[in-house]
Scaffold this motif. Structure first.
Motif, PDB file in Angstrom:
ATOM      1  N   GLY A  65      28.461  50.586  19.128  1.00  0.00           N
ATOM      2  CA  GLY A  65      29.535  49.680  18.786  1.00  0.00           C
ATOM      3  C   GLY A  65      30.147  48.928  19.950  1.00  0.00           C
ATOM      4  N   PRO A  66      31.055  47.982  19.629  1.00  0.00           N
ATOM      5  CA  PRO A  66      31.741  47.217  20.670  1.00  0.00           C
ATOM      6  C   PRO A  66      32.564  48.154  21.545  1.00  0.00           C
ATOM      7  N   VAL A  67      32.522  47.940  22.816  1.00  0.00           N
ATOM      8  CA  VAL A  67      33.211  48.829  23.726  1.00  0.00           C
ATOM      9  C   VAL A  67      34.313  48.093  24.481  1.00  0.00           C
ATOM     10  N   VAL A  68      33.999  46.940  25.049  1.00  0.00           N
ATOM     11  CA  VAL A  68      34.953  46.267  25.928  1.00  0.00           C
ATOM     12  C   VAL A  68      34.934  44.758  25.663  1.00  0.00           C
ATOM     13  N   ALA A  69      36.107  44.169  25.667  1.00  0.00           N
ATOM     14  CA  ALA A  69      36.286  42.717  25.726  1.00  0.00           C
ATOM     15  C   ALA A  69      37.586  42.530  26.494  1.00  0.00           C
ATOM     16  N   ASP A  70      37.493  42.043  27.708  1.00  0.00           N
ATOM     17  CA  ASP A  70      38.667  41.984  28.572  1.00  0.00           C
ATOM     18  C   ASP A  70      38.526  40.812  29.531  1.00  0.00           C
ATOM     19  N   GLN A  71      39.624  40.424  30.150  1.00  0.00           N
ATOM     20  CA  GLN A  71      39.590  39.348  31.128  1.00  0.00           C
ATOM     21  C   GLN A  71      40.679  39.553  32.170  1.00  0.00           C
ATOM     22  N   VAL A  72      40.478  38.924  33.319  1.00  0.00           N
ATOM     23  CA  VAL A  72      41.466  38.930  34.388  1.00  0.00           C
ATOM     24  C   VAL A  72      41.464  37.543  35.025  1.00  0.00           C
ATOM     25  N   VAL A  73      42.641  37.080  35.434  1.00  0.00           N
ATOM     26  CA  VAL A  73      42.778  35.793  36.101  1.00  0.00           C
ATOM     27  C   VAL A  73      43.140  36.065  37.560  1.00  0.00           C
ATOM     28  N   LEU A  74      42.384  35.441  38.460  1.00  0.00           N
ATOM     29  CA  LEU A  74      42.562  35.653  39.898  1.00  0.00           C
ATOM     30  C   LEU A  74      42.811  34.323  40.597  1.00  0.00           C
ATOM     31  N   PRO A  75      43.451  34.367  41.752  1.00  0.00           N
ATOM     32  CA  PRO A  75      43.598  33.143  42.542  1.00  0.00           C
ATOM     33  C   PRO A  75      42.277  32.828  43.253  1.00  0.00           C
ATOM     34  N   PRO A  76      42.076  31.583  43.661  1.00  0.00           N
ATOM     35  CA  PRO A  76      40.850  31.258  44.416  1.00  0.00           C
ATOM     36  C   PRO A  76      41.013  31.682  45.883  1.00  0.00           C
ATOM     37  N   ALA A  77      41.103  32.987  46.093  1.00  0.00           N
ATOM     38  CA  ALA A  77      41.353  33.554  47.427  1.00  0.00           C
ATOM     39  C   ALA A  77      40.148  34.356  47.891  1.00  0.00           C
ATOM     40  N   THR A  78      40.046  34.551  49.194  1.00  0.00           N
ATOM     41  CA  THR A  78      38.914  35.294  49.753  1.00  0.00           C
ATOM     42  C   THR A  78      38.880  36.752  49.293  1.00  0.00           C
ATOM     43  N   THR A  79      40.008  37.281  48.843  1.00  0.00           N
ATOM     44  CA  THR A  79      40.041  38.665  48.354  1.00  0.00           C
ATOM     45  C   THR A  79      39.603  38.791  46.895  1.00  0.00           C
ATOM     46  N   SER A  80      39.513  37.677  46.185  1.00  0.00           N
ATOM     47  CA  SER A  80      39.208  37.728  44.748  1.00  0.00           C
ATOM     48  C   SER A  80      37.835  38.309  44.410  1.00  0.00           C
ATOM     49  N   PRO A  81      36.765  38.039  45.168  1.00  0.00           N
ATOM     50  CA  PRO A  81      35.489  38.683  44.827  1.00  0.00           C
ATOM     51  C   PRO A  81      35.575  40.211  44.849  1.00  0.00           C
ATOM     52  N   ARG A  82      36.265  40.766  45.826  1.00  0.00           N
ATOM     53  CA  ARG A  82      36.416  42.227  45.910  1.00  0.00           C
ATOM     54  C   ARG A  82      37.219  42.751  44.723  1.00  0.00           C
ATOM     55  N   VAL A  83      38.315  42.081  44.411  1.00  0.00           N
ATOM     56  CA  VAL A  83      39.152  42.491  43.285  1.00  0.00           C
ATOM     57  C   VAL A  83      38.351  42.425  41.981  1.00  0.00           C
ATOM     58  N   ALA A  84      37.606  41.350  41.785  1.00  0.00           N
ATOM     59  CA  ALA A  84      36.803  41.191  40.570  1.00  0.00           C
ATOM     60  C   ALA A  84      35.713  42.260  40.479  1.00  0.00           C
TER      61      ALA A  84
END
Length: 146
Positions: A18-37
């Protein structure tokens, strides 16, 4: 040290239903965002019972696509990361507010960048891009988990 990942057999993954996850996050266009994502996706996927190679690929590919959104998208605005996961596959979509048309590059071996989409192309089950006429570029990838 990095996070410890649970390595489980493919058989344990097949038992999920069955369906398990449907989620989202909004990040700034910052150099730390790839790590956070990367960490956000890795933890969401692991919490849903996906471990091992699929989790590691999801983490790696998310980092590559978000890094591209940060580098090639506008310096203002945001980066939207969406995750959907069911019993057999996971999909990550990354949208920035730019107007680019991403394509895989194949740089010289000594080049310091330019391999992100080639990695996505090589490791994902499927991937693609969408560019909205009103602005915004989405790069998505899918991974089989069963």
């Amino acid at each position: 040290m990095g996070d410890v990942r649970d390595l489980r057999s493919a058989a344990s993954l097949r038992r999920r239903r069955g369906p398990v996850v449907a989620d989202q996050v909004v990040l700034p266009p910052a150099t730390t965002s790839p790590r956070v994502a990367r960490h956000w996706v890795m933890h969401r996927v692991a919490a849903a019972g996906v471990h091992g190679v699929a989790n590691q690929y999801a983490e790696l590919l998310t980092g590559e696509v978000v890094a591209n959104a940060v580098v090639h998208g506008p310096p203002e605005g945001s980066v939207l990361v969406e995750l959907s996961l069911d019993a057999t596959s996971l999909r990550v979509s990354v949208t920035d507010e730019g107007h680019g048309h991403p394509v895989p590059q194949h740089p010289e071996p000594t080049a310091t960048s330019g391999r992100g989409l080639a990695i996505v192309e090589a490791l994902s089950t499927a991937w693609g891009t969408n560019t909205a006429s009103s602005g915004g570029t989405t790069v998505w990838f899918e991974l089989e988990i069963d």
